[in-house]
Design a protein around this motif. Structure first.
Motif, PDB file in Angstrom:
ATOM      1  N   UNK A  50       0.835  -1.202   0.000  1.00  0.00           N
ATOM      2  CA  UNK A  50       0.000   0.000   0.000  1.00  0.00           C
ATOM      3  C   UNK A  50       0.870   1.253   0.000  1.00  0.00           C
ATOM      4  N   UNK A  51       1.894   1.265   0.853  1.00  0.00           N
ATOM      5  CA  UNK A  51       2.783   2.420   0.903  1.00  0.00           C
ATOM      6  C   UNK A  51       3.557   2.574  -0.413  1.00  0.00           C
ATOM      7  N   UNK A  52       4.004   1.461  -0.965  1.00  0.00           N
ATOM      8  CA  UNK A  52       4.781   1.496  -2.203  1.00  0.00           C
ATOM      9  C   UNK A  52       3.967   2.077  -3.355  1.00  0.00           C
ATOM     10  N   UNK A  53       2.706   1.672  -3.436  1.00  0.00           N
ATOM     11  CA  UNK A  53       1.833   2.189  -4.494  1.00  0.00           C
ATOM     12  C   UNK A  53       1.636   3.698  -4.339  1.00  0.00           C
ATOM     13  N   UNK A  54       1.527   4.162  -3.100  1.00  0.00           N
ATOM     14  CA  UNK A  54       1.320   5.590  -2.856  1.00  0.00           C
ATOM     15  C   UNK A  54       2.554   6.413  -3.203  1.00  0.00           C
ATOM     16  N   UNK A  55       3.743   5.869  -2.910  1.00  0.00           N
ATOM     17  CA  UNK A  55       4.973   6.642  -3.057  1.00  0.00           C
ATOM     18  C   UNK A  55       5.740   6.336  -4.340  1.00  0.00           C
ATOM     19  N   UNK A  56       5.223   5.427  -5.155  1.00  0.00           N
ATOM     20  CA  UNK A  56       5.851   5.157  -6.441  1.00  0.00           C
ATOM     21  C   UNK A  56       7.130   4.359  -6.375  1.00  0.00           C
ATOM     22  N   UNK A  57       7.219   3.431  -5.412  1.00  0.00           N
ATOM     23  CA  UNK A  57       8.381   2.545  -5.320  1.00  0.00           C
ATOM     24  C   UNK A  57       7.904   1.093  -5.340  1.00  0.00           C
ATOM     25  N   UNK A  58       8.854   0.164  -5.395  1.00  0.00           N
ATOM     26  CA  UNK A  58       8.511  -1.256  -5.391  1.00  0.00           C
ATOM     27  C   UNK A  58       8.339  -1.745  -3.957  1.00  0.00           C
ATOM     28  N   UNK A  59       7.302  -2.554  -3.748  1.00  0.00           N
ATOM     29  CA  UNK A  59       7.031  -3.064  -2.403  1.00  0.00           C
ATOM     30  C   UNK A  59       8.182  -3.926  -1.904  1.00  0.00           C
ATOM     31  N   UNK A  60       8.803  -4.701  -2.802  1.00  0.00           N
ATOM     32  CA  UNK A  60       9.904  -5.589  -2.397  1.00  0.00           C
ATOM     33  C   UNK A  60      11.093  -4.785  -1.876  1.00  0.00           C
ATOM     34  N   UNK A  61      11.386  -3.674  -2.544  1.00  0.00           N
ATOM     35  CA  UNK A  61      12.476  -2.818  -2.062  1.00  0.00           C
ATOM     36  C   UNK A  61      12.105  -2.193  -0.726  1.00  0.00           C
ATOM     37  N   UNK A  62      10.875  -1.712  -0.620  1.00  0.00           N
ATOM     38  CA  UNK A  62      10.451  -1.043   0.607  1.00  0.00           C
ATOM     39  C   UNK A  62      10.475  -2.008   1.790  1.00  0.00           C
ATOM     40  N   UNK A  63      10.063  -3.248   1.562  1.00  0.00           N
ATOM     41  CA  UNK A  63       9.927  -4.200   2.668  1.00  0.00           C
ATOM     42  C   UNK A  63      11.273  -4.769   3.114  1.00  0.00           C
ATOM     43  N   UNK A  64      12.086  -5.245   2.147  1.00  0.00           N
ATOM     44  CA  UNK A  64      13.350  -5.877   2.555  1.00  0.00           C
ATOM     45  C   UNK A  64      14.530  -5.513   1.653  1.00  0.00           C
ATOM     46  N   UNK A  65      14.406  -4.411   0.911  1.00  0.00           N
ATOM     47  CA  UNK A  65      15.489  -3.884   0.073  1.00  0.00           C
ATOM     48  C   UNK A  65      15.897  -4.857  -1.035  1.00  0.00           C
TER      49      UNK A  65
END
Length: 217
Positions: A50-65
């Motif tokens: 949800x955060x990744x979609x809002x901020x325009x990044x990949x969820x995989x990177x956001x969660x565990x780089x």
């Protein structure tokens, strides 16, 4: 970086100066979001999506780089302001606006990179009108190896400038030398950052993505 550090970087790179601004924009509980961002309440992968979609990044990177910051492997950073419009070399900040112009991270840069856009002709021989100046937005105190070089600095009175950094008359004091105009004598600095890349105007025009412009898939 820890997970909450990446969340904070994603939020600021997306143009939200404060956590409360992002929470209000996307309808999140402000206390919950702030707890996720400061590390007091780790968030799940479902929340990361949800955060990744809002901020325009990949969820995989956001969660565990894992993998690149953004889909397609092209990570983008903000143009946070303009510099060089006058002889003082002051940075005209654009923080707080809804949209931000974006540019690719330069070679060797990190997700903490930001850029300044040069306007006017007060910085000839350093950066021409329309150039981009990149630096790592980490807000560290100046170090001796910066002396004699152009740096982005913040003075104690809050002004952010692009100046050549010289030693002052006493420890902790610096002289800020201009390409045009008189030097600023014996000031204390909150932080200083060296440029990591300067992109000439012609190349800069090709890579800047202006806020609100439609992107071709």
């Amino acid at each position: 970086m820890e997970r909450h550090d990446r969340l904070r970087q994603a939020r600021t790179a997306a143009g939200f100066e404060r956590a409360s601004d992002a929470a209000a924009r996307f309808g999140w509980n402000e206390n919950t979001y702030k707890s996720n961002e400061n590390g007091n309440a780790p968030f799940s992968f479902r929340k990361a999506k949800e955060y990744a979609a809002a901020f325009g990044v990949r969820a995989e990177w956001l969660y565990d780089e894992t993998g690149p910051v953004q889909a397609g492997g092209e990570a983008m950073v903000r143009i946070i302001g303009r510099v060089g419009a006058d002889a003082e070399g002051a940075v005209i900040q654009t923080d707080g606006q809804e949209g931000f112009d974006m540019v690719p991270i330069p070679p060797g840069g990190t997700a903490a990179a930001v850029a300044l856009e040069v306007v006017g002709h007060s910085m000839r021989m350093v950066a021409e009108d329309g150039s981009l100046i990149y630096f790592e937005d980490q807000r560290h105190p100046p170090t001796p190896d910066m002396l004699g070089y152009y740096c982005i600095v913040e003075i104690e009175d809050g002004r952010v400038l692009f100046k050549r950094l010289l030693r002052g008359s006493a420890p902790g004091l610096f002289v800020l030398e201009s390409q045009a105009g008189p030097p600023i004598e014996d000031v204390r600095l909150r932080w200083a950052a060296e440029p990591t890349a300067i992109i000439p105007p012609k190349q800069a025009r090709r890579i800047i993505r202006r806020a609100g412009e439609a992107q071709v898939a």
